[in-house]
Design a protein around this motif. Structure first.
Motif, PDB file in Angstrom:
ATOM      1  N   LEU A  52       0.817  -1.217   0.000  1.00  0.00           N
ATOM      2  CA  LEU A  52       0.000   0.000   0.000  1.00  0.00           C
ATOM      3  C   LEU A  52       0.851   1.269   0.000  1.00  0.00           C
ATOM      4  CD1 LEU A  52      -2.955  -0.996   2.360  1.00  0.00           C
ATOM      5  CD2 LEU A  52      -2.875  -1.011  -0.133  1.00  0.00           C
ATOM      6  N   ASN A  53       1.867   1.278  -0.844  1.00  0.00           N
ATOM      7  CA  ASN A  53       2.641   2.498  -1.040  1.00  0.00           C
ATOM      8  C   ASN A  53       1.920   3.463  -1.975  1.00  0.00           C
ATOM      9  OD1 ASN A  53       4.909   1.884   0.587  1.00  0.00           O
ATOM     10  ND2 ASN A  53       5.618   0.481  -0.987  1.00  0.00           N
ATOM     11  N   THR A  54       1.241   2.905  -2.987  1.00  0.00           N
ATOM     12  CA  THR A  54       0.510   3.759  -3.928  1.00  0.00           C
ATOM     13  C   THR A  54      -0.827   3.136  -4.300  1.00  0.00           C
ATOM     14  OG1 THR A  54       1.516   2.727  -5.883  1.00  0.00           O
ATOM     15  CG2 THR A  54       2.628   4.679  -4.978  1.00  0.00           C
ATOM     16  N   VAL A  55      -1.769   3.992  -4.611  1.00  0.00           N
ATOM     17  CA  VAL A  55      -3.052   3.595  -5.194  1.00  0.00           C
ATOM     18  C   VAL A  55      -3.200   4.422  -6.458  1.00  0.00           C
ATOM     19  CG1 VAL A  55      -5.554   3.705  -4.940  1.00  0.00           C
ATOM     20  CG2 VAL A  55      -4.150   2.883  -3.050  1.00  0.00           C
ATOM     21  N   ASN A  56      -3.363   3.729  -7.585  1.00  0.00           N
ATOM     22  CA  ASN A  56      -3.447   4.396  -8.891  1.00  0.00           C
ATOM     23  C   ASN A  56      -2.279   5.376  -9.089  1.00  0.00           C
ATOM     24  OD1 ASN A  56      -5.705   2.891  -9.361  1.00  0.00           O
ATOM     25  ND2 ASN A  56      -7.142   4.550  -9.035  1.00  0.00           N
ATOM     26  N   SER A  57      -1.093   4.929  -8.692  1.00  0.00           N
ATOM     27  CA  SER A  57       0.183   5.666  -8.824  1.00  0.00           C
ATOM     28  C   SER A  57       0.318   6.856  -7.888  1.00  0.00           C
ATOM     29  CB  SER A  57       0.402   6.125 -10.273  1.00  0.00           C
ATOM     30  OG  SER A  57       0.426   5.013 -11.129  1.00  0.00           O
ATOM     31  N   ILE A  58      -0.594   7.025  -6.955  1.00  0.00           N
ATOM     32  CA  ILE A  58      -0.554   8.149  -6.021  1.00  0.00           C
ATOM     33  C   ILE A  58      -0.154   7.656  -4.634  1.00  0.00           C
ATOM     34  CG2 ILE A  58      -1.917   9.990  -4.932  1.00  0.00           C
ATOM     35  CD1 ILE A  58      -1.385  10.336  -7.963  1.00  0.00           C
ATOM     36  N   SER A  59       0.834   8.325  -4.047  1.00  0.00           N
ATOM     37  CA  SER A  59       1.284   8.039  -2.684  1.00  0.00           C
ATOM     38  C   SER A  59       0.611   9.016  -1.727  1.00  0.00           C
ATOM     39  CB  SER A  59       2.807   8.211  -2.613  1.00  0.00           C
ATOM     40  OG  SER A  59       3.238   8.375  -1.288  1.00  0.00           O
ATOM     41  N   LEU A  60       0.463   8.621  -0.498  1.00  0.00           N
ATOM     42  CA  LEU A  60      -0.116   9.515   0.501  1.00  0.00           C
ATOM     43  C   LEU A  60       0.809  10.685   0.811  1.00  0.00           C
ATOM     44  CD1 LEU A  60      -1.654   6.895   2.945  1.00  0.00           C
ATOM     45  CD2 LEU A  60      -2.865   8.383   1.340  1.00  0.00           C
ATOM     46  N   TYR A  61       2.037  10.617   0.350  1.00  0.00           N
ATOM     47  CA  TYR A  61       3.025  11.660   0.626  1.00  0.00           C
ATOM     48  C   TYR A  61       3.230  12.588  -0.570  1.00  0.00           C
ATOM     49  CZ  TYR A  61       3.626   8.647   4.576  1.00  0.00           C
ATOM     50  OH  TYR A  61       3.381   7.901   5.698  1.00  0.00           O
ATOM     51  N   ASP A  62       2.416  12.425  -1.628  1.00  0.00           N
ATOM     52  CA  ASP A  62       2.492  13.316  -2.782  1.00  0.00           C
ATOM     53  C   ASP A  62       1.816  14.641  -2.445  1.00  0.00           C
ATOM     54  OD1 ASP A  62       3.784  11.372  -4.277  1.00  0.00           O
ATOM     55  OD2 ASP A  62       1.940  10.658  -5.224  1.00  0.00           O
ATOM     56  N   ASP A  63       2.249  15.689  -3.124  1.00  0.00           N
ATOM     57  CA  ASP A  63       1.586  16.982  -2.982  1.00  0.00           C
ATOM     58  C   ASP A  63       0.799  17.278  -4.257  1.00  0.00           C
ATOM     59  OD1 ASP A  63       3.546  17.662  -4.820  1.00  0.00           O
ATOM     60  OD2 ASP A  63       4.675  18.911  -3.434  1.00  0.00           O
ATOM     61  N   VAL A  64       0.160  18.438  -4.321  1.00  0.00           N
ATOM     62  CA  VAL A  64      -0.690  18.782  -5.457  1.00  0.00           C
ATOM     63  C   VAL A  64       0.088  18.744  -6.764  1.00  0.00           C
ATOM     64  CG1 VAL A  64      -2.061  20.623  -6.513  1.00  0.00           C
ATOM     65  CG2 VAL A  64      -2.321  20.134  -4.082  1.00  0.00           C
ATOM     66  N   SER A  65       1.273  19.341  -6.780  1.00  0.00           N
ATOM     67  CA  SER A  65       2.036  19.397  -8.036  1.00  0.00           C
ATOM     68  C   SER A  65       2.465  18.007  -8.490  1.00  0.00           C
ATOM     69  CB  SER A  65       3.253  20.323  -7.899  1.00  0.00           C
ATOM     70  OG  SER A  65       4.137  19.835  -6.925  1.00  0.00           O
ATOM     71  N   THR A  66       2.799  17.121  -7.571  1.00  0.00           N
ATOM     72  CA  THR A  66       3.169  15.748  -7.933  1.00  0.00           C
ATOM     73  C   THR A  66       1.970  15.017  -8.522  1.00  0.00           C
ATOM     74  OG1 THR A  66       4.817  15.716  -6.150  1.00  0.00           O
ATOM     75  CG2 THR A  66       4.165  13.591  -7.077  1.00  0.00           C
ATOM     76  N   VAL A  67       0.809  15.179  -7.915  1.00  0.00           N
ATOM     77  CA  VAL A  67      -0.404  14.535  -8.428  1.00  0.00           C
ATOM     78  C   VAL A  67      -0.707  15.027  -9.840  1.00  0.00           C
ATOM     79  CG1 VAL A  67      -2.908  14.334  -8.125  1.00  0.00           C
ATOM     80  CG2 VAL A  67      -1.389  14.039  -6.163  1.00  0.00           C
ATOM     81  N   THR A 110     -17.105   3.338  -7.387  1.00  0.00           N
ATOM     82  CA  THR A 110     -17.567   2.027  -7.865  1.00  0.00           C
ATOM     83  C   THR A 110     -17.601   1.935  -9.382  1.00  0.00           C
ATOM     84  OG1 THR A 110     -19.867   2.771  -7.705  1.00  0.00           O
ATOM     85  CG2 THR A 110     -18.956   1.562  -5.828  1.00  0.00           C
ATOM     86  N   ASP A 111     -17.499   3.082 -10.066  1.00  0.00           N
ATOM     87  CA  ASP A 111     -17.490   3.019 -11.522  1.00  0.00           C
ATOM     88  C   ASP A 111     -16.127   2.600 -12.076  1.00  0.00           C
ATOM     89  OD1 ASP A 111     -16.575   5.416 -10.494  1.00  0.00           O
ATOM     90  OD2 ASP A 111     -17.401   6.657 -12.082  1.00  0.00           O
ATOM     91  N   ALA A 112     -15.121   2.497 -11.222  1.00  0.00           N
ATOM     92  CA  ALA A 112     -13.799   2.024 -11.656  1.00  0.00           C
ATOM     93  C   ALA A 112     -13.848   0.506 -11.816  1.00  0.00           C
ATOM     94  CB  ALA A 112     -12.739   2.406 -10.639  1.00  0.00           C
ATOM     95  N   SER A 113     -13.352   0.019 -12.927  1.00  0.00           N
ATOM     96  CA  SER A 113     -13.336  -1.433 -13.137  1.00  0.00           C
ATOM     97  C   SER A 113     -12.097  -2.078 -12.525  1.00  0.00           C
ATOM     98  CB  SER A 113     -13.417  -1.767 -14.624  1.00  0.00           C
ATOM     99  OG  SER A 113     -12.328  -1.192 -15.309  1.00  0.00           O
ATOM    100  N   THR A 114     -11.019  -1.290 -12.396  1.00  0.00           N
ATOM    101  CA  THR A 114      -9.794  -1.799 -11.772  1.00  0.00           C
ATOM    102  C   THR A 114      -9.212  -0.751 -10.842  1.00  0.00           C
ATOM    103  OG1 THR A 114      -8.364  -0.987 -13.547  1.00  0.00           O
ATOM    104  CG2 THR A 114      -9.199  -3.253 -13.772  1.00  0.00           C
ATOM    105  N   ILE A 115      -8.306  -1.199  -9.996  1.00  0.00           N
ATOM    106  CA  ILE A 115      -7.541  -0.317  -9.121  1.00  0.00           C
ATOM    107  C   ILE A 115      -6.104  -0.823  -9.175  1.00  0.00           C
ATOM    108  CG2 ILE A 115      -8.078  -1.698  -7.070  1.00  0.00           C
ATOM    109  CD1 ILE A 115      -8.025   0.927  -5.444  1.00  0.00           C
ATOM    110  N   THR A 116      -5.155   0.100  -9.138  1.00  0.00           N
ATOM    111  CA  THR A 116      -3.754  -0.280  -9.165  1.00  0.00           C
ATOM    112  C   THR A 116      -3.161  -0.043  -7.783  1.00  0.00           C
ATOM    113  OG1 THR A 116      -3.627   0.334 -11.490  1.00  0.00           O
ATOM    114  CG2 THR A 116      -1.549   0.064 -10.336  1.00  0.00           C
ATOM    115  N   LEU A 117      -2.758  -1.125  -7.139  1.00  0.00           N
ATOM    116  CA  LEU A 117      -2.126  -1.060  -5.822  1.00  0.00           C
ATOM    117  C   LEU A 117      -0.657  -1.424  -5.987  1.00  0.00           C
ATOM    118  CD1 LEU A 117      -4.824  -2.977  -3.728  1.00  0.00           C
ATOM    119  CD2 LEU A 117      -4.637  -0.511  -4.107  1.00  0.00           C
ATOM    120  N   ASP A 118       0.235  -0.494  -5.680  1.00  0.00           N
ATOM    121  CA  ASP A 118       1.680  -0.725  -5.829  1.00  0.00           C
ATOM    122  C   ASP A 118       2.029  -1.255  -7.212  1.00  0.00           C
ATOM    123  OD1 ASP A 118       1.861   0.077  -3.199  1.00  0.00           O
ATOM    124  OD2 ASP A 118       2.051  -1.941  -2.406  1.00  0.00           O
ATOM    125  N   GLN A 119       1.461  -0.644  -8.222  1.00  0.00           N
ATOM    126  CA  GLN A 119       1.720  -0.980  -9.631  1.00  0.00           C
ATOM    127  C   GLN A 119       1.164  -2.350 -10.040  1.00  0.00           C
ATOM    128  OE1 GLN A 119       2.657   1.741 -11.131  1.00  0.00           O
ATOM    129  NE2 GLN A 119       3.018   2.650  -9.138  1.00  0.00           N
TER     130      GLN A 119
END
Length: 175
Positions: A52-67, A110-119
Motif C-alpha cells: 500500500l505504497n501507492t493507489v493508482n500511482s498516487i502516494s499519501l506523501y504526494d503533494d498537489v504538483s506531484t499529483v 464504484t465506476d472504476a473497473s480496476t484499481i492499481t495497488l503498488d503498480q
C-alpha cells in the motif's frame, strides 16, 4: 533424566529425515516438474507484495504538483462546504482530497473497473481485492480495513446488498 531426554532428542533428530522448505525426493520432484509443464500455474497474489505504497500511482506523501504531474489536470476542483480547508481534485473514477497541499485521502468510486495497488492492477471487486490483500486487519460495520504501516485501505461495503460502495486510501493518522 534430563540427560536421557536430551540424548533421545538428538538421536531422533539424527535419524528422522531433515525437513527443509522446497526440498523433496528426486522422483517426486520429477513428477511435479512434469505436472507444472502441462498445467497453467495460478499464482495467488500475496499480501506481502501489496504494501500500500501507492493507489493508482498516487502516494499519501504526494503533494498537489506531484499529483498533477502524474495524473494531469483534474476534471474539477471543489471544496467541502463543511470543511473549507479540504480541496477535492476529481479525476475519472477517483477523487483526491487535499488539506494544505497534503493528501488526506484518495477515493476510488464504484465506476472504476480496476484499481492499481503498488503498480499491480486488480479488478475493483471485493473478491479480487480480498484475494490480493488477504484477510482484512479489521472488519468494520461499514467495510473491510487493510493496514500496512501508516497506510490504510478501506473497502466500504453496503450492508444491505453487500456491494462495494467505494475504496478509500488514507493515512492512519486521519482516522
Amino acid at each position: 533424566m534430563k540427560v536421557i531426554l536430551l540424548i533421545s532428542y538428538l538421536i531422533v533428530g539424527i535419524i528422522s529425515p531433515i525437513q527443509l522448505n522446497n526440498v523433496m525426493p528426486i522422483a517426486e520432484a520429477a513428477t511435479v516438474e512434469l505436472a507444472e509443464q502441462s498445467a497453467i500455474k495460478v499464482i495467488k497474489p500475496s499480501q506481502e507484495i501489496i504494501t500500500l505504497n501507492t493507489v493508482n500511482s498516487i502516494s499519501l506523501y504526494d503533494d498537489v504538483s506531484t499529483v498533477i504531474n502524474i495524473l494531469g489536470d483534474p476534471e474539477q476542483i471543489s471544496s467541502d462546504s463543511y470543511f473549507v480547508e479540504y480541496e477535492m481534485y476529481e479525476y475519472p473514477n477517483m477523487t483526491i482530497s487535499f488539506i494544505d497541499d497534503t493528501i488526506d485521502s484518495v477515493e476510488v468510486g464504484t465506476d472504476a473497473s480496476t484499481i492499481t495497488l503498488d503498480q499491480v492492477e486488480i479488478p475493483a471487486t471485493i473478491e479480487a481485492l480480498q484475494l490480493a490483500l488477504g484477510d482484512p486487519d479489521y472488519v468494520a460495520e461499514d467495510g473491510l480495513v487493510y493496514q500496512r504501516d501508516e497506510a490504510v485501505l478501506k473497502l466500504f461495503i453496503d450492508q444491505d446488498n453487500k456491494q462495494l460502495q467505494s475504496i478509500a486510501f488514507y493515512h492512519i493518522a486521519s482516522t
